[in-house]
Write an enzyme that holds these catalytic residues in place. Structure first.
Site, mmCIF file in Angstrom:
data_model
loop_
_atom_site.group_PDB
_atom_site.id
_atom_site.type_symbol
_atom_site.label_atom_id
_atom_site.label_comp_id
_atom_site.label_asym_id
_atom_site.label_seq_id
_atom_site.Cartn_x
_atom_site.Cartn_y
_atom_site.Cartn_z
ATOM 1 N N ARG A 272 0.874 -1.179 0.000
ATOM 2 C CA ARG A 272 0.000 0.000 0.000
ATOM 3 C C ARG A 272 0.907 1.224 0.000
ATOM 4 O O ARG A 272 1.464 1.584 1.023
ATOM 5 C CB ARG A 272 -0.851 -0.035 1.274
ATOM 6 C CG ARG A 272 -2.032 0.926 1.301
ATOM 7 C CD ARG A 272 -2.584 1.055 2.714
ATOM 8 N NE ARG A 272 -1.771 1.950 3.506
ATOM 9 C CZ ARG A 272 -1.693 1.941 4.832
ATOM 10 N NH1 ARG A 272 -2.394 1.082 5.537
ATOM 11 N NH2 ARG A 272 -0.916 2.792 5.474
ATOM 12 N N HIS A 276 -3.591 4.656 4.535
ATOM 13 C CA HIS A 276 -4.742 3.740 4.504
ATOM 14 C C HIS A 276 -5.906 4.360 3.727
ATOM 15 O O HIS A 276 -6.477 3.744 2.833
ATOM 16 C CB HIS A 276 -5.170 3.403 5.928
ATOM 17 C CG HIS A 276 -6.455 2.647 6.002
ATOM 18 N ND1 HIS A 276 -6.588 1.376 5.504
ATOM 19 C CD2 HIS A 276 -7.670 2.997 6.473
ATOM 20 C CE1 HIS A 276 -7.844 0.966 5.687
ATOM 21 N NE2 HIS A 276 -8.512 1.935 6.259
ATOM 22 N N TYR A 285 3.260 5.756 11.829
ATOM 23 C CA TYR A 285 3.552 4.362 12.192
ATOM 24 C C TYR A 285 4.494 3.628 11.245
ATOM 25 O O TYR A 285 4.846 2.490 11.512
ATOM 26 C CB TYR A 285 2.248 3.576 12.342
ATOM 27 C CG TYR A 285 1.320 3.673 11.144
ATOM 28 C CD1 TYR A 285 1.551 2.912 9.998
ATOM 29 C CD2 TYR A 285 0.220 4.523 11.156
ATOM 30 C CE1 TYR A 285 0.707 2.996 8.905
ATOM 31 C CE2 TYR A 285 -0.632 4.629 10.059
ATOM 32 C CZ TYR A 285 -0.380 3.855 8.948
ATOM 33 O OH TYR A 285 -1.212 3.945 7.853
HETATM 34 C C1 LIG Z 1 -15.202 -5.276 11.108
HETATM 35 C C2 LIG Z 1 -14.356 -4.075 10.874
HETATM 36 N N1 LIG Z 1 -13.483 -3.703 11.815
HETATM 37 C C3 LIG Z 1 -12.724 -2.606 11.645
HETATM 38 C C4 LIG Z 1 -12.819 -1.864 10.518
HETATM 39 C C5 LIG Z 1 -11.976 -0.610 10.332
HETATM 40 N N2 LIG Z 1 -10.984 -0.834 9.294
HETATM 41 C C6 LIG Z 1 -11.211 -0.416 8.030
HETATM 42 S S1 LIG Z 1 -10.017 -0.885 7.015
HETATM 43 C C7 LIG Z 1 -9.140 -1.626 8.234
HETATM 44 C C8 LIG Z 1 -7.855 -2.316 7.919
HETATM 45 C C9 LIG Z 1 -8.014 -3.328 6.856
HETATM 46 O O1 LIG Z 1 -6.798 -3.882 6.529
HETATM 47 P P1 LIG Z 1 -6.652 -4.942 5.364
HETATM 48 O O2 LIG Z 1 -7.646 -6.033 5.543
HETATM 49 O O3 LIG Z 1 -5.234 -5.340 5.316
HETATM 50 O O4 LIG Z 1 -7.061 -4.156 4.051
HETATM 51 P P2 LIG Z 1 -6.388 -2.847 3.425
HETATM 52 O O5 LIG Z 1 -7.066 -1.682 4.051
HETATM 53 O O6 LIG Z 1 -4.938 -2.898 3.716
HETATM 54 O O7 LIG Z 1 -6.688 -2.895 1.976
HETATM 55 C C10 LIG Z 1 -9.802 -1.493 9.444
HETATM 56 C C11 LIG Z 1 -9.303 -1.994 10.742
HETATM 57 C C12 LIG Z 1 -13.761 -2.276 9.557
HETATM 58 N N3 LIG Z 1 -13.944 -1.601 8.421
HETATM 59 N N4 LIG Z 1 -14.509 -3.382 9.752
#
Ligand SMILES: Cc1ncc(C[n+]2csc(CCOP(=O)(O)OP(=O)(O)O)c2C)c(N)n1
Ligand SMILES: [Mg+2]
Lengths: 382, 324
Positions: A272, A276, A285
């Site tokens: 990425r 985020h 971080y």
């Molecule tokens: C059930 C849930 N918990 C927390 C979140 C908040 N949240 C949004 S994206 C994210 C991280 C996701 O990481 P990843 O699965 O690696 O996907 P990326 O964003 O890196 O594409 C979090 C914790 C959420 N959307 N849904």
């Protein structure tokens, strides 16, 4: 147990290990970061010049669209944007591996996959602008709505694939999710169901190394693709910045699913490049060095180097694609700016398929309230 | 007295709890280095270490489930759910386990777990980031449910929740995180579940909690210009609800409007309306009215202002109650 003894115990457990490059397992690669074509014993690909140029064009347009969305967010036209910068090859390669009758279950970052499915980029912006909570007909391109609740869609994908199997159809499903999502119970359950019912679904994990501020080590002590073994189906790690390898591996996985082979897990190892989302500040971080190291593995530059060396494309072609992306960006910009705000009464629309008396009652009361307000304003103006 | 934002007050409160009780732990997604997406745990991992301020895997059922295990082992976990809409993977653990274990063990075990949830709308977010699911927890016996409206209450109520031997679902009004207020860290706080008269009045009581208290205070101010004296009651707790406090206010004002962002259907306001009607039937000059969300999904950001109860909608209810 005292606090001290807890600390002692977990340091014995050796909690920290950010694996160095040498510690990483092998991944499928067909194009090196320098743009050299290499062979793999299991996966191969043979594309026409036109197809190769097409992958380049897809990635450039996707990146341009993404950059435009970031700008639109900065200008206040969007409330939020989740950039896919750096993940173009993972998304274009896997998206182009799908057939029109396959079905795609995305997260919220699959703008490149959406592009390959023929979803109008403008449609993706509605929910980020805040004018809808989805905004497209999933069945138009067999591309489900974006899913924000992490991991949920993997179960829907498994279920959809179970339906395909029941129907005796020969299409397949692909479910996108992230490295962070791999921790969710829903994802483990999706693996279980898909395995038990031998469902034609490919679980496509974009391991972009980060789940907001948490590195993948906080989610898993084994490379994510290795989890599949415990569920009884194969897993493979592919260079997620190598569009040829992603296309080859995903094609094979989908074909396997279509022909009764059951589920498979593909881990696209990528990065990425941005924060985020536009709300995030990655400098809190992670070190910039890491991003810089991944810049050298850029998916577009890699393919471009190969195309140039092969004489498949030249500067004139690249200029043409750049011009096309400018035009697309302009259309997106203008389209977003002219997206109307929703009518307040739309709050009550589509809550139920068969209607609901309470919704009807509240809709009527709200309409009356709104009208009284307008009457009052008119009265004051007079 | 120090002036600080609600976010800072919560941060100070957590810091104080970590300092005063070595069994207190923080757990959640991104609560470490990042300090949480709202920075409520900012700096805590740096000062208290990764053993006490824990970045968890991305799994809410896991977060609450392991917090239960840690509580069984004698810890006092304070878990952060990143946004209201993401508590549901943990709902099973909260409802079937956290809420009931004390009763099932005939009182022999205690579950001092705090689940912090930023909730409510008004920040222009995408879906699942603006919901008010408090009723879904208040409906479950075994859980206590509270929500501060001010920095001072944020500071004190969170510490009280952490000290409480029951599970507490602690709803933080996220659109008020950046609002400032006075915090007296040497004060003696009011009991956790007592309603607070945020503004005295004679003609009607507005009862609210969390993000809507500020709106109700603005309503009271606007009404004053029309010569109407509204009392604003900050309920602070949705389980238990301080019915005595509401009754005392209603016996004085004789009219009650309950305001919350959550849908009115089967909401906190419905329970209050029923109980207050029973308790104050002969004092009431008007039916208890409710202002809140609709029986519809939380709408996209560009129309949320219409969905959220604002000044006009609350004033409209006030007018209707006074016209009775
Ligand atoms: C059930 C849930 N918990 C927390 C979140 C908040 N949240 C949004 S994206 C994210 C991280 C996701 O990481 P990843 O699965 O690696 O996907 P990326 O964003 O890196 O594409 C979090 C914790 C959420 N959307 N849904
Ligand atoms: Mg990730």
């Amino acid at each position: 147990m005292s606090v001290k003894s807890t600390a002692a115990r977990s340091s014995r457990g050796g909690a920290k290990r950010r694996g160095g490059a040498g510690a990483q397992p092998p991944l499928v690669q067909l194009l090196t970061p320098e743009g050299e074509r290499v062979e793999h014993r299991e996966y191969s690909i043979d594309l026409t010049p036109e197809e190769l140029r097409g992958l380049y064009r897809d990635m450039v347009l996707t990146r341009r669209f993404d950059a435009e969305a970031v700008t639109l967010q900065r200008q206040g036209e969007l409330g939020l944007w989740a950039s896919l910068l750096g993940q173009e090859a993972a998304q274009i390669g896997s998206g182009r591996a799908t057939r029109a009758d396959d079905y795609v279950f995305p997260t919220y970052r699959e703008h490149g996959v959406a592009w390959t499915r023929g979803v109008d980029p403008l449609n993706l912006l509605g929910m980020f602008r805040g004018v809808n909570n989805g905004g497209w007909d999933p069945n138009e391109n067999n591309f489900q709505l974006y899913t924000i609740v992490i991991g949920s869609q993997t179960l829907h994908a498994a279920g959809y694939a179970m339906g395909i199997a029941k129907d005796g159809a020969d299409s397949a499903v692909i479910a996108y999710f992230g490295d962070g999502a791999s921790s969710q119970g829903d994802v483990a359950e999706a693996f279980t169901f898909a395995a038990v019912y031998n469902a034609p679904v490919v679980f496509f994990c974009q391991n972009n190394q980060w789940a907001i501020s948490e590195p993948t080590e906080k989610q898993s002590r084994v490379p994510i693709y290795q989890r599949a073994a415990g569920f009884g189906f194969p897993g493979v790690r592919v260079d997620g910045n190598d569009v040829l390898a992603v296309l080859a591996v995903t094609r094979a996985a989908l074909e396997r699913a279509r022909t009764g082979g059951g589920p498979m897990l593909v881990e696209a190892f990528t990065y990425r490049m941005g924060a985020h989302t536009t709300s995030d500040d990655a400098s809190r971080y992670r070190l910039d060095d890491e991003r810089v190291a991944w810049e050298a593995k850029d998916p577009i530059l890699r393919l471009k180097a190969y195309l140039t060396k092969q004489g498949v494309a030249d500067e004139a072609y690249y200029a043409e694609v750049d011009a096309e992306s400018d035009t697309m960006a302009k259309r997106v910009r203008e389209g977003v700016r002219s997206m109307p705000d929703p009518d307040p009464m739309s709050i009550f629309e589509n809550v139920y398929a068969d209607g609901h008396s309470l919704v009807d009652e509240e809709r009527a009361a709200f309409a009356e309230y709104q009208a009284s307000f307008e009457d009052h304003q008119e009265g004051a103006a007079r | 007295m120090t002036s600080m934002t609600l976010a800072k007050a919560l941060n100070e409160s957590l810091r104080h709890s970590l300092e005063s009780d070595p069994k207190v732990l923080m757990m959640g997604e991104d609560v470490g280095k990042l300090g949480g997406v709202f920075r409520i745990t900012d700096g805590l991992q740096k000062d208290f270490g990764e053993e006490r301020v824990i970045d968890t895997p991305l799994a809410e059922s896991g977060i609450v489930g392991t917090a239960i295990g840690l509580a069984l082992r004698g810890y006092r976990p304070v878990v952060e759910i990143q946004f209201d809409g993401f508590v549901f993977p943990a709902y099973d653990q909260i409802v079937t386990q956290l809420a009931k274990m004390h009763a099932r063990a005939l009182g022999k075990i205690k579950l001092p777990v705090v689940v912090r949830i930023p909730y409510g709308g008004g920040i222009g977010a995408v879906e699942h980031h603006s919901e008010s699911p408090e009723t879904l927890f208040a409906h479950v016996a075994g859980l206590k449910v509270v929500s501060p409206a001010t920095p001072s209450d944020g500071y004190w109520m969170l510490q009280q929740a952490i000290e409480c031997d029951d599970p507490v679902i602690f709803f933080e009004p996220k659109r008020r995180y950046w609002d400032k207020g006075e915090v007296d860290t040497a004060a003696v706080p009011a009991p956790l579940h007592r309603a607070n008269v945020a503004r005295e009045g004679r003609d009607l009581t507005l009862a609210a909690y969390g993000p809507m208290v500020k709106v109700c205070l603005e309503v009271a101010k606007a009404a004053e210009e029309d010569g109407r004296s509204l009392e604003v009651l900050d309920l602070r707790s949705m389980s238990p609800i301080d019915f005595d406090g509401i009754q005392a206010s209603v016996e004085k004002t004789r009219r009650l409007v309950v305001v919350h962002e959550a849908p009115v259907f089967l909401g906190t306001g419905a329970e209050i309306a029923a109980r207050i009607t029973e308790r104050c039937f002969y004092h009431l000059e008007a039916p208890v009215l409710r202002v809140g969300g609709f029986h519809a999904p939380y709408p996209p950001a560009r129309v949320e202002e219409e969905y959220l109860p604002g000044l006009d909608r609350v004033l409209d209810a006030v007018d209707r109650a006074l016209a009775f």
